[in-house]
Design a protein around this motif. Structure first.
Motif, short mmCIF file in Angstrom:
data_model
loop_
_atom_site.label_atom_id
_atom_site.label_comp_id
_atom_site.label_asym_id
_atom_site.label_seq_id
_atom_site.Cartn_x
_atom_site.Cartn_y
_atom_site.Cartn_z
N VAL A 15 0.91 -1.29 -0.08
CA VAL A 15 0.02 0.01 -0.10
C VAL A 15 0.82 1.43 -0.01
O VAL A 15 1.99 1.38 0.65
CB VAL A 15 -0.88 0.12 1.31
N GLY A 16 0.35 2.37 -0.53
CA GLY A 16 1.30 3.58 -0.79
C GLY A 16 2.28 3.55 -1.93
O GLY A 16 2.98 4.39 -2.14
N ASN A 63 -8.02 6.22 -8.26
CA ASN A 63 -6.76 6.33 -7.77
C ASN A 63 -5.62 5.87 -8.95
O ASN A 63 -4.65 6.08 -8.79
CB ASN A 63 -6.35 5.40 -6.62
N LYS A 80 0.21 6.19 -5.57
CA LYS A 80 -0.05 5.51 -4.31
C LYS A 80 -1.15 4.54 -4.44
O LYS A 80 -2.11 4.79 -4.22
CB LYS A 80 -0.02 6.49 -3.22
N LEU A 82 -3.68 1.71 -3.50
CA LEU A 82 -4.73 1.34 -2.42
C LEU A 82 -5.04 -0.07 -2.25
O LEU A 82 -4.96 -0.84 -3.07
CB LEU A 82 -6.08 2.21 -2.45
N SER A 84 -7.75 -1.58 -2.41
CA SER A 84 -8.64 -1.47 -3.42
C SER A 84 -8.42 -1.57 -4.98
O SER A 84 -9.20 -1.94 -5.67
CB SER A 84 -9.84 -0.49 -3.23
N ASP A 85 -7.11 -1.12 -5.14
CA ASP A 85 -6.81 -1.36 -6.43
C ASP A 85 -6.29 -2.60 -6.69
O ASP A 85 -5.86 -3.16 -8.08
CB ASP A 85 -5.48 -0.53 -6.46
#
Lengths: 111, 109
Positions: A15-16, A63, A80, A82, A84-85
């Motif tokens: 994440v990020g 995103n 970045k 997430l 959910s990606d």
């Protein structure tokens, strides 16, 4: 015949972290190009499409971003990631009576 | 709103047990209905295109048919190698296909 190359095939990212997925097309010129995401048990969701170099249309707010630096190259990016990606990302291009030709896909897991 | 609905979500068949998958659609002015096969971890592969009601296409054990509101993919005497997810899509305009969620078929030997 038209062929779409996608890489990488699988990707595990924290994440990020940033993301860059690449798609290239052979066997056609000035193609429309599409990025789809496929979540488990769900249909293909159109994310972006491009009708030419530098021309990007977004279907859903998200995103992610897309770019088309060359006629046969389509890139999906994120600054970045997430959770959910996560999903299965497919690049596609119209192929007449065959509807679309698809790439082999990239399985992205965000952890 | 253009919509594509596939049923059932999953189908488990015994080898040789014929069955049908359904794809119902609502679109203003159908300009093509497409069936694809997708194996796990791979991109969809083209099977059939149908354009008008009454049209039928056939390939090995698969046969696709089209009415004004739905399409059927018939699998005759399936084999384990027919196990896959089958996707239906309709062309909604010059640049976009709208996809159903797919039917995952598992054929047991």
């Amino acid at each position: 015949s038209q062929t779409i190359h996608q890489w990488p095939a699988t990707l595990v990212q924290p994440v990020g972290s940033p993301l860059s997925l690449e798609c290239t097309v052979e066997g056609t010129s000035n193609p429309n190009l599409y990025w789809y995401r496929q979540a488990a048990g769900r249909g293909l969701q159109l994310l972006f499409y491009s009708v030419g170099i530098g021309q990007i249309s977004s279907e859903v707010p998200q995103n992610l971003s897309a770019s088309r630096p060359q006629d046969r190259q389509f890139i999906l990016s994120s600054k970045k990631l997430l959770l959910s990606d996560s999903g299965f990302y497919l690049c596609a291009s119209p192929n007449g009576a065959y509807g679309y030709t698809f790439g082999s896909g990239t399985r992205l897991t965000v952890v | 709103e253009d919509q594509v609905t596939q049923s059932p979500e999953a189908l488990r068949l015994q080898e040789g047990e014929s069955s049908s998958l359904n794809c119902s659609y609502t679109v203003s002015g159908l300009r093509g209905l497409f069936w694809y096969r997708q194996d796990p971890g791979k991109g969809p592969e083209f099977l059939f295109t149908l354009y008008s009601a009454g049209e039928e296409k056939e390939k090995e054990r698969l046969k696709a048919t089209l009415t004004k509101k739905e399409s059927f993919l018939h699998i005759t005497a399936p084999k384990p190698e027919d196990s896959a997810t089958y996707l239906c899509a309709v062309r909604v305009n010059d640049y976009k296909l709208s996809f159903g969620a797919g039917t995952t078929v598992t054929v047991r030997a």
